[in-house]
Scaffold this motif. Structure first.
Motif, mmCIF file in Angstrom:
data_model
loop_
_atom_site.group_PDB
_atom_site.id
_atom_site.type_symbol
_atom_site.label_atom_id
_atom_site.label_comp_id
_atom_site.label_asym_id
_atom_site.label_seq_id
_atom_site.Cartn_x
_atom_site.Cartn_y
_atom_site.Cartn_z
ATOM 1 N N TYR A 149 0.846 -1.052 0.185
ATOM 2 C CA TYR A 149 0.058 0.113 -0.077
ATOM 3 C C TYR A 149 0.913 1.196 0.078
ATOM 4 O O TYR A 149 1.757 1.122 0.743
ATOM 5 C CB TYR A 149 -0.760 0.008 1.199
ATOM 6 N N CYS A 150 0.642 2.340 -1.346
ATOM 7 C CA CYS A 150 1.737 3.438 -1.093
ATOM 8 C C CYS A 150 0.457 4.658 -0.894
ATOM 9 O O CYS A 150 -0.232 5.122 -1.587
ATOM 10 C CB CYS A 150 2.167 3.499 -2.383
ATOM 11 N N ILE A 151 0.621 5.346 0.221
ATOM 12 C CA ILE A 151 0.217 6.840 -0.165
ATOM 13 C C ILE A 151 1.661 8.383 -0.255
ATOM 14 O O ILE A 151 2.599 7.982 0.156
ATOM 15 C CB ILE A 151 -0.040 7.188 1.185
ATOM 16 N N PRO A 152 1.448 8.585 -1.344
ATOM 17 C CA PRO A 152 2.634 9.794 -1.829
ATOM 18 C C PRO A 152 2.541 11.012 -1.038
ATOM 19 O O PRO A 152 1.303 10.778 0.801
ATOM 20 C CB PRO A 152 2.114 10.420 -2.468
ATOM 21 N N ALA A 153 3.807 10.872 -0.676
ATOM 22 C CA ALA A 153 3.684 12.624 0.487
ATOM 23 C C ALA A 153 2.638 13.735 0.676
ATOM 24 O O ALA A 153 2.064 13.864 -0.663
ATOM 25 C CB ALA A 153 5.195 13.724 0.299
ATOM 26 N N GLY A 154 2.136 14.007 1.393
ATOM 27 C CA GLY A 154 0.783 14.617 1.173
ATOM 28 C C GLY A 154 -0.521 14.569 1.554
ATOM 29 O O GLY A 154 -1.548 14.937 1.015
ATOM 30 N N GLY A 155 -0.627 13.087 0.476
ATOM 31 C CA GLY A 155 -1.511 12.585 -0.017
ATOM 32 C C GLY A 155 -2.293 12.303 1.683
ATOM 33 O O GLY A 155 -2.410 12.147 2.630
ATOM 34 N N VAL A 156 -4.045 12.112 1.105
ATOM 35 C CA VAL A 156 -5.006 11.400 2.360
ATOM 36 C C VAL A 156 -5.132 9.616 2.242
ATOM 37 O O VAL A 156 -5.100 9.132 1.712
ATOM 38 C CB VAL A 156 -5.793 12.452 1.352
ATOM 39 N N ASP A 157 -5.050 9.413 3.402
ATOM 40 C CA ASP A 157 -5.779 8.425 3.242
ATOM 41 C C ASP A 157 -6.869 7.466 3.897
ATOM 42 O O ASP A 157 -7.496 8.299 3.905
ATOM 43 C CB ASP A 157 -4.837 7.471 4.790
ATOM 44 N N ASP A 158 -7.720 7.077 2.731
ATOM 45 C CA ASP A 158 -9.162 7.195 2.865
ATOM 46 C C ASP A 158 -9.954 5.969 3.199
ATOM 47 O O ASP A 158 -11.113 5.444 2.466
ATOM 48 C CB ASP A 158 -9.738 7.206 1.473
ATOM 49 N N GLN A 159 -9.171 5.190 3.152
ATOM 50 C CA GLN A 159 -9.487 3.407 3.672
ATOM 51 C C GLN A 159 -10.904 3.371 4.860
ATOM 52 O O GLN A 159 -10.861 4.531 5.247
ATOM 53 C CB GLN A 159 -8.166 2.575 4.385
ATOM 54 N N SER A 160 -11.008 2.124 4.925
ATOM 55 C CA SER A 160 -11.735 2.291 6.113
ATOM 56 C C SER A 160 -11.931 0.427 6.191
ATOM 57 O O SER A 160 -10.761 0.080 6.080
ATOM 58 C CB SER A 160 -13.566 2.066 5.229
#
Length: 111
Positions: free
Chosen positions: A34-45
């Motif tokens: 699972y990758c999230i870029p810098a400044g990104g928002v994690d929208d998982q539930s």
């Protein structure tokens, strides 16, 4: 035996959503990145399976209803099935090796 190529390696998301790639699946567990870029928002539930994250790259904060913690390379996080959680304040591109037990989404199919 199987070598899981690319597991935990940072890959920039190809679209507007964060990048989730499942690299191994059996009935008892699944492994992915699972990758999230810098400044990104994690929208998982919340998930229906227990989950272990291993941070392989980047820095962020994990937030649950009970606690908040800074994480970086080498951090290992256990999240029990059903617990709300998200990564925020992603200050460096975040790559997470993720292990689900049983396999991701398998308990959701039982309902």
């Amino acid at each position: 035996m199987k070598i899981i190529e690319g597991a935990g390696r940072w890959t920039p998301p190809t679209g507007p959503a964060n990048d989730w790639v499942e690299q191994l699946r059996t009935s008892d567990l699944s492994v992915g990145t699972y990758c999230i870029p810098a400044g990104g928002v994690d929208d998982q539930s919340p998930h229906t399976e227990d989950e272990v994250y291993v941070v392989t790259a980047g820095r962020a904060r994990i937030v649950t209803p009970e606690a908040t913690a800074e994480v970086g390379p080498g951090s290992v996080i256990f999240v029990p099935a059903g617990e709300e959680h998200r990564f925020d304040e992603v200050t460096e591109d975040l790559a997470l090796l993720v292990v689900f037990g049983p396999a991701y989404g398998s308990r959701a199919l039982e309902r």
